[in-house]
Each structure stands twice: as structure tokens, then as C-alpha cells.
Scaffold this motif. Structure first.
Motif, short mmCIF file in Angstrom:
data_model
loop_
_atom_site.label_atom_id
_atom_site.label_comp_id
_atom_site.label_asym_id
_atom_site.label_seq_id
_atom_site.Cartn_x
_atom_site.Cartn_y
_atom_site.Cartn_z
N LEU A 97 -4.80 10.05 13.39
CA LEU A 97 -4.09 10.44 11.63
C LEU A 97 -2.82 10.15 11.44
CD1 LEU A 97 -6.41 12.85 10.27
CD2 LEU A 97 -6.60 10.45 9.42
N MET A 135 -8.03 6.20 4.17
CA MET A 135 -8.29 6.88 5.20
C MET A 135 -10.03 7.66 5.09
SD MET A 135 -4.98 8.15 6.98
CE MET A 135 -3.60 7.13 6.79
N LEU A 136 -10.65 7.98 3.71
CA LEU A 136 -10.91 8.42 2.96
C LEU A 136 -12.48 7.72 3.04
CD1 LEU A 136 -10.01 11.02 1.04
CD2 LEU A 136 -11.25 11.82 2.74
N MET A 160 0.69 -1.25 -0.30
CA MET A 160 0.64 -0.34 0.42
C MET A 160 1.21 0.88 0.01
SD MET A 160 -3.01 1.50 3.01
CE MET A 160 -2.57 0.86 4.26
N VAL A 178 -4.06 7.25 2.24
CA VAL A 178 -5.00 8.46 2.12
C VAL A 178 -6.03 8.65 1.69
CG1 VAL A 178 -5.39 10.60 0.93
CG2 VAL A 178 -3.33 10.05 2.06
N ARG A 201 0.55 7.21 10.60
CA ARG A 201 0.50 6.16 9.86
C ARG A 201 0.56 4.55 10.43
NH1 ARG A 201 4.12 4.72 5.25
NH2 ARG A 201 5.05 3.08 5.12
#
Lengths: 397, 85
Positions: B62, B46-47, B37, B43, B64
Motif C-alpha cells: 500500500l 484502492m478499496l 488523481m 484511496v 503510492r
């Protein structure tokens, strides 16, 4: 070489370090800067002078044999050296980023501790090979891999599009995939001796500016032992150290370049004021606007440094791994890299033809050209693309 | 594999993580970054997680490490659910 009246750094304090660096900047780096720029050659006089004062091991803690100079003083040194010679300052900054990475991420008792003593004794200069052809400028991916060879040793072969001062370094810190089977994002760093590395030239370094950093491409081939692999995960090193520290030290270099241009502008308007006593000096009005921008630039660079130190002191350097922190240090780079050439160009316009001439004491051509590299070293567009993703997630900016 | 939260995380990964391997066969503890990944893909993950679970990850979360495995993501989501309760 110009003799410099500086004492060895061993056991001296921060103030003495600062004075030593300023002496090297003014007496050695500045003296050769035009020639280094014109001939696109390595600033070996200034780097040797830094070696002589043991500045290359300054950031290494005393417990590991180094000078124990705090990061703030190293950052200031990047700024002060850039007043004299941008290339010298950038080489120094990049070396310190490599040293900082090793110091912050080595495993206690590992070979790297022995190496740091050697770095101090021999004042070794460390280059890095993090970019690679085929990764689109993404430092977080590698194609070249740590490849097992005979008798438990390893080899690497990497196509690096730019390796700053690679041919003038003593060691090179290179990113690689962990193994030939690993994914591109599964990376480690390897420190290999330049003397044990084949550097096959791939292109030249005849550039607009930063000519003395001597950063052509190479195909690197080296052999190394398992102990030379820095154990920490590259992604962790990148987030906690390499990216923020690079942006901070580079910004100090760019601030130093802009400050030098500004000071040439100030010298020009002072001379004009003395000639026409009592009369208004239009260039001074223009320059006062430049000063306002430079002041903002200085405070943002200083603020970022203080924040990095604060975040580094937190347990586990936790704040540095947040996306908010990634954004913060990306934004520093974006802002500083645009301000530096803007200041240089504004000074050029204040002074006029006397700044445009290369053989004038008020010339800012070299500073302007050198500062243009700022937006390109890690392209701002790449950082904007990263930030564009993060701004949708981060809640406080 | 019967855990519905982990199943939903796995679906988000299949849709957004752009892993070279099948997300369905990933162990819960596997390192997603080692599995391929990229930061850019993370990103989007996460969204998509915020969307799928109707949550917002606070800045402090937020990072890693909160997204490095299916287990870590499940723990992060669990923590937000606890805070909301």
C-alpha cells in the motif's frame, strides 16, 4: 541584543550544538518572548542569535557545507527553543523542514547544492508557501503554476492565505503546478529569493497565539530560473519528508511548550511545599497527573522521531511511502496537538489564579494560547478525513 | 487493450479515480497522479480494486508507487495472485 557566550558551530559536536541552543533559548528567546507575543512581532533577536551560531545550516550535511548536526539534535533544539519562545521555535522548525526537504530531494550537482553553501555562508532563512486559496487546505493540489516567461525564465503568482515569517525570510519555497497545462495534483517546488519576490499583503496576523511567527496572507509574485525548480516530484517529497518531518518537528515544539507550562507548575508547587513544610500540597497531586500525561506525550514524540530516522535509513526510504507510515505520522500530529493544550490547561487549573495572571512568574497564558494553534496548523479534521480513508485499507495500525 | 485485468482496472479508474480525462484513453504506463488523481480518490481506487479483484493489498504494497499507473496496479495484483497461488 543580549550578548551570548556561544562559539561558532563550525566543527563542533552534537553536545555543543545542544548547549548552544539552550543558551539561545534561555538568554535570548525567553528574554524577548513576552514582547514578541504582545506586539505580534518577529523574534529577530533570537533568529539572529541562531544565525550567529550557524544553526540555520546545522541540518545541512558537511559534504554540502553545513554543520552535519543529526536530525535528533535538531528536533531537540525545536523543543528547547519552545521552552523560551514558541514563535522562535516554530520559525526554526519550519526553516529546518524546508532545509530537510532540499537536502533529501536535491539532485546531485544541481543548483541547490550551490544554494546550500550560500545558505551556510549567509545563514539564510527559508519560509514556505504551500497553502493556497481555492484548494480547501489540500497541500497536494496547486492552482498557481510555473509559467514560462522571457529568455527561458519563469514567473509565479500565488494567493497564499498564510506565509509564516514570509516578510522576514531570505528565500521562499513555494508549491506550484508543474506548468500552466498541468493538473492540480502535478506539483513541483520552487525556491525563490524573497528579494526577488513581490509580497502583496493580504490580511493581517493578529491572532490568539503564535503571534511572533508573523504569518499573514500574501499574493506572491516572483521570477526565477529553471535551476530553482526542485526536480523531485512534490508528491514524493511530501510523503517521504515534508509531512512526516513537519509532524515530528512541530510535535517537538508543542512538547516544549507543554513542558514549559509543566515546569512553571512544578516551580509553583515547590514554592508551596517550602512554605507549608510537612503539609500536603493539593496542587502537587493534580500536577502529578499532568506529569503522567506529559511523560506519555514525550515518549510518543521521541518514538516517532526514532521511527522516522529508521525508516529514512531504509533503502529508497521505502517504509515512508506506505500508507501505514502516513497513518503513523498523522496520528502523531493528532495526538500531540491535542495533548499540548490539554497539559497547559491542566497546569492552569493546578496553579489557579497565579497561572491565569500574565504578570506572574507562574503564568501559563502564553503557552496555552500558543498551544491552541497546534490543532489548526493542518487542521486535525483534514487529517482525520485522510485517516478515515486509510484505516479501511491499512492492515496493521 | 485485450488484457482483461487491465480492462477491469480501467473500469475501476473510470468509476472511482475522478480523472478529468477518459480512463479508457489512458496509456497503460501513464502516471495517474499527473493525470489528476488526488490522494483522496486514490484511496477509493484502492478499496474498489480490493473489491473488484477480491484481494487485500498487504501494508507493504500500500504505497503510492503501486498505484501510479495501470501497469503498476496490474503488477501489484499479479504479485498478490502469485502469493495466493
Amino acid at each position: 541584543m543580549v550578548p551570548i557566550t556561544v562559539r561558532s558551530l563550525n566543527g563542533t559536536r552534537k553536545e555543543e550544538f545542544a548547549a548552544t541552543i539552550r543558551a539561545v533559548a534561555a538568554e535570548v528567546a525567553a528574554a524577548h518572548a513576552d514582547e514578541v507575543d504582545r506586539d505580534a512581532r518577529f523574534p529577530h533577536e533570537a533568529i539572529d542569535a541562531l544565525r550567529e551560531t550557524q544553526a540555520l545550516s546545522a541540518l545541512v550535511p558537511r559534504s554540502l557545507g553545513g554543520g552535519g548536526v543529526p536530525l535528533g539534535a535538531i528536533a531537540q533544539a525545536c523543543h528547547d527553543l519552545a521552552r523560551g519562545c514558541s514563535a522562535t521555535a516554530m520559525v526554526f522548525a519550519m526553516h529546518q523542514i524546508q532545509v530537510g526537504t532540499i537536502v533529501r530531494h536535491l539532485e546531485p550537482g544541481s543548483w541547490f547544492e550551490t544554494y546550500l553553501h550560500e545558505l551556510q555562508a549567509d545563514q539564510r532563512l527559508i519560509a514556505s508557501a504551500t497553502s493556497e486559496i481555492g484548494t480547501g487546505g489540500d497541500m497536494g493540489r496547486s492552482i498557481a503554476a510555473v509559467t514560462p516567461a522571457r529568455e527561458g525564465r519563469f514567473t509565479l503568482e500565488k494567493q497564499a492565505p498564510t506565509v509564516s515569517y514570509g516578510a522576514h525570510s531570505d528565500d521562499i519555497l513555494t508549491t506550484l503546478r508543474r506548468s500552466p497545462e498541468a493538473e492540480q495534483s502535478d506539483q513541483v517546488m520552487v525556491l525563490h529569493r524573497t528579494s526577488e519576490t513581490e509580497l502583496e499583503p493580504a490580511g493581517g496576523w493578529d491572532t490568539i497565539g503564535m503571534r511572533g511567527t508573523c504569518s499573514p496572507g500574501f499574493v506572491l509574485r516572483a521570477e526565477f530560473g529553471p535551476e530553482q525548480i526542485l526536480g523531485a516530484r512534490f508528491a514524493t517529497m511530501m510523503t517521504e519528508t515534508i509531512v512526516p518531518l513537519s509532524h515530528i518537528l512541530w510535535s517537538h515544539v508543542w512538547l516544549g511548550i507543554a513542558t514549559e507550562a509543566f515546569e512553571r507548575g512544578r516551580a509553583f508547587v515547590r514554592a508551596a511545599a517550602k512554605r507549608s513544610r510537612g503539609e500536603p500540597v493539593p496542587a502537587a497531586h493534580q500536577l502529578s497527573r499532568v506529569m503522567a500525561e506529559l511523560t506519555m506525550f514525550r515518549s510518543e514524540v521521541g518514538g516517532a522521531l526514532a521511527e522516522f530516522i529508521r525508516q529514512s535509513d531504509a533503502p529508497g526510504r521505502e517504509p515512508l511511502s506506505t500508507l501505514a507510515s502516513v497513518l503513523r505520522f498523522n496520528n502523531l500530529k493528532l495526538a500531540a496537538s491535542e495533548q499540548a493544550p490539554r497539559v497547559c490547561q491542566a497546569v492552569l487549573e493546578c496553579i489557579g489564579i497565579m497561572a491565569y495572571k500574565n504578570d506572574s512568574p507562574y503564568g501559563v497564558g502564553r503557552q496555552l494560547r500558543d498551544s491552541l494553534s497546534a490543532r489548526l496548523m493542518v487542521a486535525n479534521e483534514r487529517l482525520n478525513a485522510i485517516d478515515a480513508g486509510l484505516l479501511m485499507l491499512a492492515k496493521e495500525v | 487493450m485485450t488484457d482483461p485485468i487491465r480492462a477491469q482496472i480501467r473500469q475501476v479508474l473510470a468509476d472511482h479515480a475522478r480523472l478529468p480525462t477518459d480512463a479508457a484513453s489512458l496509456p497503460d504506463g501513464a502516471d495517474l497522479f499527473q493525470a489528476g488523481m488526488t490522494s483522496h480518490a486514490s484511496v477509493n481506487v484502492m478499496l474498489a480494486l480490493e473489491d473488484a479483484f477480491d484481494i487485500e493489498f498487504p501494508d507493504a504494497m500500500l504505497r503510492r508507487s503501486a498505484f501510479e499507473s495501470i501497469d503498476a496496479i496490474a503488477a501489484a495484483i499479479g504479485e498478490i495472485a502469485l502469493q495466493a497461488a
